[in-house]
Design an enzyme around this catalytic site. Structure first.
Site, PDB file in Angstrom:
ATOM      1  N   GLY A  80     -52.851  71.970  47.102  1.00  0.00           N
ATOM      2  CA  GLY A  80     -52.573  71.944  48.531  1.00  0.00           C
ATOM      3  C   GLY A  80     -52.934  70.587  49.074  1.00  0.00           C
ATOM      4  O   GLY A  80     -53.070  69.610  48.320  1.00  0.00           O
ATOM      5  N   SER A 119     -49.468  63.432  39.981  1.00  0.00           N
ATOM      6  CA  SER A 119     -49.797  63.148  41.383  1.00  0.00           C
ATOM      7  C   SER A 119     -50.437  61.774  41.517  1.00  0.00           C
ATOM      8  O   SER A 119     -51.087  61.275  40.581  1.00  0.00           O
ATOM      9  CB  SER A 119     -50.778  64.210  41.905  1.00  0.00           C
ATOM     10  OG  SER A 119     -51.392  63.818  43.110  1.00  0.00           O
ATOM     11  N   TYR A 150     -58.727  68.099  41.062  1.00  0.00           N
ATOM     12  CA  TYR A 150     -57.265  68.048  40.997  1.00  0.00           C
ATOM     13  C   TYR A 150     -56.758  66.799  40.274  1.00  0.00           C
ATOM     14  O   TYR A 150     -55.878  66.876  39.408  1.00  0.00           O
ATOM     15  CB  TYR A 150     -56.700  68.107  42.422  1.00  0.00           C
ATOM     16  CG  TYR A 150     -55.200  68.040  42.519  1.00  0.00           C
ATOM     17  CD1 TYR A 150     -54.406  69.102  42.088  1.00  0.00           C
ATOM     18  CD2 TYR A 150     -54.561  66.927  43.059  1.00  0.00           C
ATOM     19  CE1 TYR A 150     -53.025  69.056  42.181  1.00  0.00           C
ATOM     20  CE2 TYR A 150     -53.183  66.874  43.167  1.00  0.00           C
ATOM     21  CZ  TYR A 150     -52.414  67.929  42.728  1.00  0.00           C
ATOM     22  OH  TYR A 150     -51.047  67.875  42.815  1.00  0.00           O
ATOM     23  N   LYS A 154     -54.667  66.443  36.601  1.00  0.00           N
ATOM     24  CA  LYS A 154     -53.371  65.766  36.487  1.00  0.00           C
ATOM     25  C   LYS A 154     -53.413  64.652  35.444  1.00  0.00           C
ATOM     26  O   LYS A 154     -52.485  64.496  34.629  1.00  0.00           O
ATOM     27  CB  LYS A 154     -52.949  65.210  37.850  1.00  0.00           C
ATOM     28  CG  LYS A 154     -52.544  66.268  38.865  1.00  0.00           C
ATOM     29  CD  LYS A 154     -51.307  67.017  38.413  1.00  0.00           C
ATOM     30  CE  LYS A 154     -50.804  68.004  39.432  1.00  0.00           C
ATOM     31  NZ  LYS A 154     -49.660  68.801  38.936  1.00  0.00           N
ATOM     32  N   ARG A 223     -51.317  56.297  54.427  1.00  0.00           N
ATOM     33  CA  ARG A 223     -50.590  56.992  53.360  1.00  0.00           C
ATOM     34  C   ARG A 223     -49.113  56.601  53.428  1.00  0.00           C
ATOM     35  O   ARG A 223     -48.616  56.129  54.467  1.00  0.00           O
ATOM     36  CB  ARG A 223     -50.679  58.517  53.516  1.00  0.00           C
ATOM     37  CG  ARG A 223     -52.066  59.118  53.399  1.00  0.00           C
ATOM     38  CD  ARG A 223     -52.598  59.066  51.978  1.00  0.00           C
ATOM     39  NE  ARG A 223     -53.846  59.809  51.859  1.00  0.00           N
ATOM     40  CZ  ARG A 223     -55.044  59.324  52.156  1.00  0.00           C
ATOM     41  NH1 ARG A 223     -55.163  58.088  52.627  1.00  0.00           N
ATOM     42  NH2 ARG A 223     -56.140  60.056  51.987  1.00  0.00           N
TER      43      ARG A 223
END
Length: 327
Positions: A80, A119, A150, A154, A223
């Site tokens: 998420g 990611s 996370y 990955k 970002r």
């Protein structure tokens, strides 16, 4: 890709997976769509696909899912936005079971090509401490210092794909997704990312007449955000390419979160007062995609403007929120 055998899309009930299934079906391909969620909870359900509910953390589920498929797009993961991944690190790391078992099943079944959705969270935190960040190159993932939980999952799964290619001859492709957004995605509940969260908050402000929203952090963190259509196209282009290393798939249009709020506010036609929660999860200070290699390899890079993608996203979220309010 062959149109005579099935294409497996895992995570098909999610945001990106639902869009990818739709595009593959539009090309006339035979698609098997698999997700952990019950069908009624999928973001998009396509009747022309072979839709199945399986827990791909279990090896037997992976073995059953790959039967008759020659191409696999592995998008399945427990993930998420920053609020979720910073508070669910163990759950995020358990996604390693999906990729591990799916790779093993792919080799056993003689699958031709395998795509893994990685990611930008794999990138070293030390290179993302300033909002004026230098765009991240593929080599910046090492020495390793990824997002805890996370990002480590990955990065490890990227290496699994590499070694399954080297040791077992499975053709693997890996793309590092950078902040994908668009319609038919999560916009509330805690897993949403910044574009959807900001859009929802501004929709709620507009509908309630109380033009005030909360922003996580000071809003100066930066970002880049990639619209879903660019993601779907780039994913398939990378899968069909000869690129054997993990490659960036993201927009290079860098904005602050405050600028993101400005854009969505203008789309909504309102001005909002901003309350900054400096204690909320914020992630790295700055992150952007260096697209040198994808342009070199494909002669293409994600190019849908943030303004254009946000207009489509905001309109969709407005309809969902307004419908819920009216119910």
């Amino acid at each position: 890709m062959s149109s005579t055998n099935k294409v497996l899309v895992t995570g098909a009930g999610g945001f990106i997976g639902g869009h990818l299934v739709a595009d593959l079906l539009g090309q006339g391909l035979d698609v098997r769509a698999v997700d952990l969620k019950p069908l009624g909870q999928w973001y998009q359900v396509h009747g022309d696909a072979d839709n199945r509910q399986f827990d791909l953390r279990r090896q037997e589920a992976c073995e059953f899912s790959v039967q008759g498929c020659d191409t696999i797009y592995n998008l399945a993961a427990d993930m998420g936005g920053m609020g979720f991944i910073e508070n669910n690190r163990a759950a995020c790391m358990l996604s390693v079971l999906i990729n591990t078992h799916l790779l093993q099943a792919a080799v056993s079944a003689g699958v031709d090509r395998y795509f893994y959705a990685s990611s930008a969270c794999v990138y070293a935190a030390g290179k993302q401490r300033s909002p004026h960040v230098t765009a991240l190159r593929e080599e910046d993932a090492y020495p390793a210092e990824p997002e805890d939980g996370y990002g480590w999952e990955k990065l490890f799964s990227e290496r699994m794909c590499r070694h399954f290619r080297e040791d077992y001859g499975l053709t693997t492709r890996v793309a590092r997704f950078h902040n994908v957004y668009g319609p038919y995605g999560t916009y509330d509940g805690g897993r949403e990312k910044a574009p959807a969260a900001i859009s929802r908050k501004i929709v709620q402000a507009k509908l309630s007449g109380k033009h005030e929203i909360e922003i996580w952090g000071d809003g100066e963190q930066t970002r880049s955000f990639m619209y879903i259509d660019d993601c779907v196209f780039g994913t398939q282009a990378i899968m069909s390419s000869g690129i054997e290393y993990p490659i960036n798939l993201g927009s290079s249009e860098l904005v602050t979160i405050n600028q993101l709020v400005d854009i969505v506010s203008d789309i909504a036609g309102i001005k909002v007062e901003r309350r900054h929660d400096l204690s909320a999860p914020q992630g790295v200070r700055g992150r952007n995609s260096d697209n040198t290699l994808i342009v070199q390899e494909l002669g293409w890079e994600p190019s849908i403007r943030l303004q254009d993608g946000l207009e489509r996203t905001y309109r969709w979220i407005y309809d969902q929120v307004a419908l819920a309010v009216a119910a």
